[in-house]
Motif scaffolding. Sequence first.
Motif, PDB file in Angstrom:
ATOM      1  N   ASP A   1       0.849  -1.188   0.000  1.00 27.23           N
ATOM      2  CA  ASP A   1       0.000   0.000   0.000  1.00 27.23           C
ATOM      3  C   ASP A   1       0.884   1.237   0.000  1.00 27.23           C
ATOM      4  O   ASP A   1       1.745   1.395   0.875  1.00 27.23           O
ATOM      5  CB  ASP A   1      -0.911  -0.021   1.221  1.00 27.23           C
ATOM      6  CG  ASP A   1      -1.935   1.094   1.212  1.00 27.23           C
ATOM      7  OD1 ASP A   1      -2.060   1.774   0.177  1.00 27.23           O
ATOM      8  OD2 ASP A   1      -2.594   1.288   2.241  1.00 27.23           O
ATOM      9  N   ILE A   2       0.654   2.130  -0.963  1.00 26.39           N
ATOM     10  CA  ILE A   2       1.501   3.317  -1.102  1.00 26.39           C
ATOM     11  C   ILE A   2       1.347   4.265   0.087  1.00 26.39           C
ATOM     12  O   ILE A   2       2.262   5.037   0.386  1.00 26.39           O
ATOM     13  CB  ILE A   2       1.202   4.024  -2.444  1.00 26.39           C
ATOM     14  CG1 ILE A   2       2.336   4.958  -2.824  1.00 26.39           C
ATOM     15  CG2 ILE A   2      -0.105   4.766  -2.399  1.00 26.39           C
ATOM     16  CD1 ILE A   2       2.248   5.490  -4.226  1.00 26.39           C
ATOM     17  N   THR A   3       0.220   4.215   0.783  1.00 22.70           N
ATOM     18  CA  THR A   3       0.019   5.109   1.922  1.00 22.70           C
ATOM     19  C   THR A   3       0.889   4.726   3.121  1.00 22.70           C
ATOM     20  O   THR A   3       1.043   5.514   4.041  1.00 22.70           O
ATOM     21  CB  THR A   3      -1.456   5.121   2.358  1.00 22.70           C
ATOM     22  OG1 THR A   3      -1.842   3.788   2.709  1.00 22.70           O
ATOM     23  CG2 THR A   3      -2.341   5.648   1.246  1.00 22.70           C
ATOM     24  N   LYS A   4       1.468   3.543   3.101  1.00 28.03           N
ATOM     25  CA  LYS A   4       2.356   3.119   4.181  1.00 28.03           C
ATOM     26  C   LYS A   4       3.794   3.607   3.991  1.00 28.03           C
ATOM     27  O   LYS A   4       4.631   3.435   4.862  1.00 28.03           O
ATOM     28  CB  LYS A   4       2.360   1.591   4.296  1.00 28.03           C
ATOM     29  CG  LYS A   4       1.021   1.016   4.696  1.00 28.03           C
ATOM     30  CD  LYS A   4       1.083  -0.478   4.764  1.00 28.03           C
ATOM     31  CE  LYS A   4      -0.273  -1.038   5.148  1.00 28.03           C
ATOM     32  NZ  LYS A   4      -0.237  -2.495   5.222  1.00 28.03           N
ATOM     33  N   VAL A   5       4.057   4.222   2.836  1.00 25.23           N
ATOM     34  CA  VAL A   5       5.418   4.682   2.521  1.00 25.23           C
ATOM     35  C   VAL A   5       5.626   6.079   3.089  1.00 25.23           C
ATOM     36  O   VAL A   5       4.866   7.001   2.791  1.00 25.23           O
ATOM     37  CB  VAL A   5       5.655   4.683   0.992  1.00 25.23           C
ATOM     38  CG1 VAL A   5       7.027   5.231   0.655  1.00 25.23           C
ATOM     39  CG2 VAL A   5       5.477   3.292   0.433  1.00 25.23           C
ATOM     40  N   ALA A   6       6.649   6.236   3.915  1.00 25.64           N
ATOM     41  CA  ALA A   6       6.993   7.546   4.444  1.00 25.64           C
ATOM     42  C   ALA A   6       7.779   8.340   3.412  1.00 25.64           C
ATOM     43  O   ALA A   6       7.576   9.545   3.241  1.00 25.64           O
ATOM     44  CB  ALA A   6       7.805   7.403   5.726  1.00 25.64           C
ATOM     45  N   PHE A   7       8.685   7.653   2.718  1.00 20.93           N
ATOM     46  CA  PHE A   7       9.545   8.329   1.746  1.00 20.93           C
ATOM     47  C   PHE A   7      10.068   7.298   0.756  1.00 20.93           C
ATOM     48  O   PHE A   7      10.497   6.215   1.151  1.00 20.93           O
ATOM     49  CB  PHE A   7      10.716   8.994   2.478  1.00 20.93           C
ATOM     50  CG  PHE A   7      11.680   9.697   1.585  1.00 20.93           C
ATOM     51  CD1 PHE A   7      11.389  10.953   1.089  1.00 20.93           C
ATOM     52  CD2 PHE A   7      12.881   9.114   1.240  1.00 20.93           C
ATOM     53  CE1 PHE A   7      12.283  11.618   0.260  1.00 20.93           C
ATOM     54  CE2 PHE A   7      13.781   9.757   0.418  1.00 20.93           C
ATOM     55  CZ  PHE A   7      13.485  11.017  -0.066  1.00 20.93           C
ATOM     56  N   ALA A   8      10.030   7.627  -0.516  1.00 23.57           N
ATOM     57  CA  ALA A   8      10.618   6.779  -1.551  1.00 23.57           C
ATOM     58  C   ALA A   8      11.282   7.678  -2.576  1.00 23.57           C
ATOM     59  O   ALA A   8      10.717   8.694  -2.984  1.00 23.57           O
ATOM     60  CB  ALA A   8       9.555   5.912  -2.222  1.00 23.57           C
ATOM     61  N   SER A   9      12.490   7.299  -2.976  1.00 23.18           N
ATOM     62  CA  SER A   9      13.207   8.111  -3.956  1.00 23.18           C
ATOM     63  C   SER A   9      13.853   7.216  -4.998  1.00 23.18           C
ATOM     64  O   SER A   9      14.226   6.084  -4.726  1.00 23.18           O
ATOM     65  CB  SER A   9      14.270   8.978  -3.279  1.00 23.18           C
ATOM     66  OG  SER A   9      15.269   8.169  -2.707  1.00 23.18           O
ATOM     67  N   TRP A  10      13.976   7.756  -6.199  1.00 22.10           N
ATOM     68  CA  TRP A  10      14.627   7.084  -7.319  1.00 22.10           C
ATOM     69  C   TRP A  10      16.074   7.533  -7.324  1.00 22.10           C
ATOM     70  O   TRP A  10      16.383   8.699  -7.546  1.00 22.10           O
ATOM     71  CB  TRP A  10      13.920   7.439  -8.623  1.00 22.10           C
ATOM     72  CG  TRP A  10      14.440   6.705  -9.800  1.00 22.10           C
ATOM     73  CD1 TRP A  10      15.155   7.220 -10.827  1.00 22.10           C
ATOM     74  CD2 TRP A  10      14.291   5.310 -10.082  1.00 22.10           C
ATOM     75  NE1 TRP A  10      15.457   6.233 -11.734  1.00 22.10           N
ATOM     76  CE2 TRP A  10      14.948   5.057 -11.294  1.00 22.10           C
ATOM     77  CE3 TRP A  10      13.675   4.259  -9.413  1.00 22.10           C
ATOM     78  CZ2 TRP A  10      14.997   3.795 -11.865  1.00 22.10           C
ATOM     79  CZ3 TRP A  10      13.724   2.999  -9.979  1.00 22.10           C
ATOM     80  CH2 TRP A  10      14.374   2.775 -11.186  1.00 22.10           C
ATOM     81  N   GLU A  11      16.966   6.599  -7.083  1.00 20.83           N
ATOM     82  CA  GLU A  11      18.390   6.899  -6.982  1.00 20.83           C
ATOM     83  C   GLU A  11      19.006   7.009  -8.369  1.00 20.83           C
ATOM     84  O   GLU A  11      18.513   6.415  -9.330  1.00 20.83           O
ATOM     85  CB  GLU A  11      19.104   5.795  -6.184  1.00 20.83           C
ATOM     86  CG  GLU A  11      18.555   5.577  -4.785  1.00 20.83           C
ATOM     87  CD  GLU A  11      18.753   6.756  -3.862  1.00 20.83           C
ATOM     88  OE1 GLU A  11      19.703   7.540  -4.077  1.00 20.83           O
ATOM     89  OE2 GLU A  11      17.966   6.915  -2.932  1.00 20.83           O
ATOM     90  N   PRO A  12      20.103   7.773  -8.497  1.00 21.24           N
ATOM     91  CA  PRO A  12      20.746   7.912  -9.807  1.00 21.24           C
ATOM     92  C   PRO A  12      21.234   6.584 -10.387  1.00 21.24           C
ATOM     93  O   PRO A  12      21.349   6.449 -11.593  1.00 21.24           O
ATOM     94  CB  PRO A  12      21.940   8.834  -9.534  1.00 21.24           C
ATOM     95  CG  PRO A  12      21.611   9.532  -8.285  1.00 21.24           C
ATOM     96  CD  PRO A  12      20.719   8.628  -7.496  1.00 21.24           C
ATOM     97  N   GLY A  13      21.494   5.604  -9.540  1.00 19.76           N
ATOM     98  CA  GLY A  13      21.938   4.304 -10.011  1.00 19.76           C
ATOM     99  C   GLY A  13      20.833   3.431 -10.559  1.00 19.76           C
ATOM    100  O   GLY A  13      21.076   2.312 -11.013  1.00 19.76           O
ATOM    101  N   GLY A  14      19.593   3.910 -10.521  1.00 23.75           N
ATOM    102  CA  GLY A  14      18.485   3.147 -11.080  1.00 23.75           C
ATOM    103  C   GLY A  14      17.775   2.253 -10.084  1.00 23.75           C
ATOM    104  O   GLY A  14      17.100   1.308 -10.480  1.00 23.75           O
ATOM    105  N   THR A  15      17.927   2.525  -8.790  1.00 22.80           N
ATOM    106  CA  THR A  15      17.243   1.738  -7.774  1.00 22.80           C
ATOM    107  C   THR A  15      16.253   2.623  -7.022  1.00 22.80           C
ATOM    108  O   THR A  15      16.389   3.848  -7.003  1.00 22.80           O
ATOM    109  CB  THR A  15      18.240   1.131  -6.774  1.00 22.80           C
ATOM    110  OG1 THR A  15      18.976   2.188  -6.151  1.00 22.80           O
ATOM    111  CG2 THR A  15      19.189   0.167  -7.464  1.00 22.80           C
ATOM    112  N   LEU A  16      15.296   1.980  -6.399  1.00 21.09           N
ATOM    113  CA  LEU A  16      14.293   2.686  -5.613  1.00 21.09           C
ATOM    114  C   LEU A  16      14.587   2.478  -4.139  1.00 21.09           C
ATOM    115  O   LEU A  16      14.687   1.342  -3.679  1.00 21.09           O
ATOM    116  CB  LEU A  16      12.893   2.167  -5.954  1.00 21.09           C
ATOM    117  CG  LEU A  16      11.730   2.867  -5.270  1.00 21.09           C
ATOM    118  CD1 LEU A  16      11.570   4.280  -5.824  1.00 21.09           C
ATOM    119  CD2 LEU A  16      10.448   2.086  -5.464  1.00 21.09           C
TER     120      LEU A  16
END
Length: 140
Positions: free
Chosen positions: A106-121
């Motif tokens: 569930d996306i509402t459980k995510v406090a923070f998510a970022s797309w890193e320059p290396g191609g990972t989440l």
Amino acid sequence: MMGQRSISQLRFLDFIIALTLGNIIAHPLSDEHLGLKGSMITTISLVLLYLAAIWLSLKVPLLKQFFDPSAITLIQNGKLDYRNLSKAKLAIEFLYAELRKSNVEDITKVAFASWEPGGTLSVFVHARTMYGWRRKFSPF
């Protein structure tokens, strides 16, 4: 989709160097009249310039920001940032697949998510959902 992700995981400088080295090495192989000496000198020079650029990017913050861009915030406090999603050139289906790999349903459980320059989440979930606390027992 796999090829696109592989190329996007390269830093800009790495991508340019790979293309240039490929061209330098392939050129004398395609023309039998050219010797390998010029190609080898050019390759060694380019590798030395690449190493100098890497070293300078560690020392000069402006170059570091150019060669190693910062992460792009995709989710903040359970809310998806569609503008940054298009900036990262990600399909929402791919984002959901990456969230499932991180055991987030569930996306509402995510406090923070970022797309890193290396191609990972990078995904950080709220502490109360990570440990499975029930709302009535949680002081939050």
